[in-house]
Design a protein around this motif. Sequence first.
Motif: not given
Length: 325
Positions: A20-25, A89-92, A124-127
């Motif tokens: 991600a290039g950033r911390v993701v929780d 996953v990235p969009e989610l 988030p964007r679940t689609r």
Amino acid sequence: MSAAWVRLGRVESTVRVWRAGRVVDPHSVIGGLRKGPGDPAYVFDAARRTVWRATRTPEGAVLLRLTPRGAEVEAEAWGPGSAWALDGVPELLGDADSWEGFEPLPAHRALVDAARRFPHVRVPRTRAVFEAMAAAGIEQVVTGKEAFRGWRSLLQEYGEPAPGPGGPAGRPMKVPPAPEEWRLIPSWQWLRAGVEGRRSRVVVTAATRARALERTLELTDSAEIERRLRSLPGVGVWTAAEVRQRAHGDADAFSFADYHVSRNVSYALIGEELDDDGCAELIEPYRGHRFRVQRLLELAGITHPRYGPRKSLPTHTPGATHRLR
């Protein structure tokens, strides 16, 4: 993302790593999708900060496990919807969201502090538009406890067992029913789950228009998305906002017409409880990021003072009149 095949006994999964290039929780980002601690479609392993999510994709059911590793997230999926889910996953996890243009006003200390505490939180964007609509329809005009009980009961009865291991050890999970399956739930089963006719009709009506709902993902104009969502009978400003927050990744979809949100947000910002109109004026400087304001303050745990016991709103009973949500 890198991909590999992993064999767990006789169950195959696909694993990808998103850098991600950033911390993701993951739980901080998509925790709003969970319908209470007993949600059969969402399990959070607090010890490992791991999220298990069962959902339905255009390619079929999927069980997704998200494990944070600093600036990376390991995503593991089981079921026919694995490729679709892993691609998303990235969009989610909010990769399409941006804080650009968002700057808390110095006078709003609680928001300044929340933005400092949760700088990596994204919308988030679940689609998954129909799935979000079904959940929001069940949540209309009742307490969260009642809504969660209804969701849990209906998924336990009509949900599909999650693919692969089915969930973490000792916690079987369920994939929400497909639109055609929601339509076949008998009226007495809705009532048994505590969901009266007004709310069940919202879900059933949405199920008949599920394809049209999913097509709103192709739109970029938030106002047009809201207009199309609200064209469904029983869908008002609150329900449309809940869907836009979850499925479309709309950082401006503030939950107006909620019993608590405007009061919570205004109390956090200025120490005074305001109604929707007053809160709308207060947060106007954050247009484009109004849901972001709401979410950051929710994560900070700031709520207006509550006097007396919690109780259900009387407006959900048959024949009652109330503001369309």
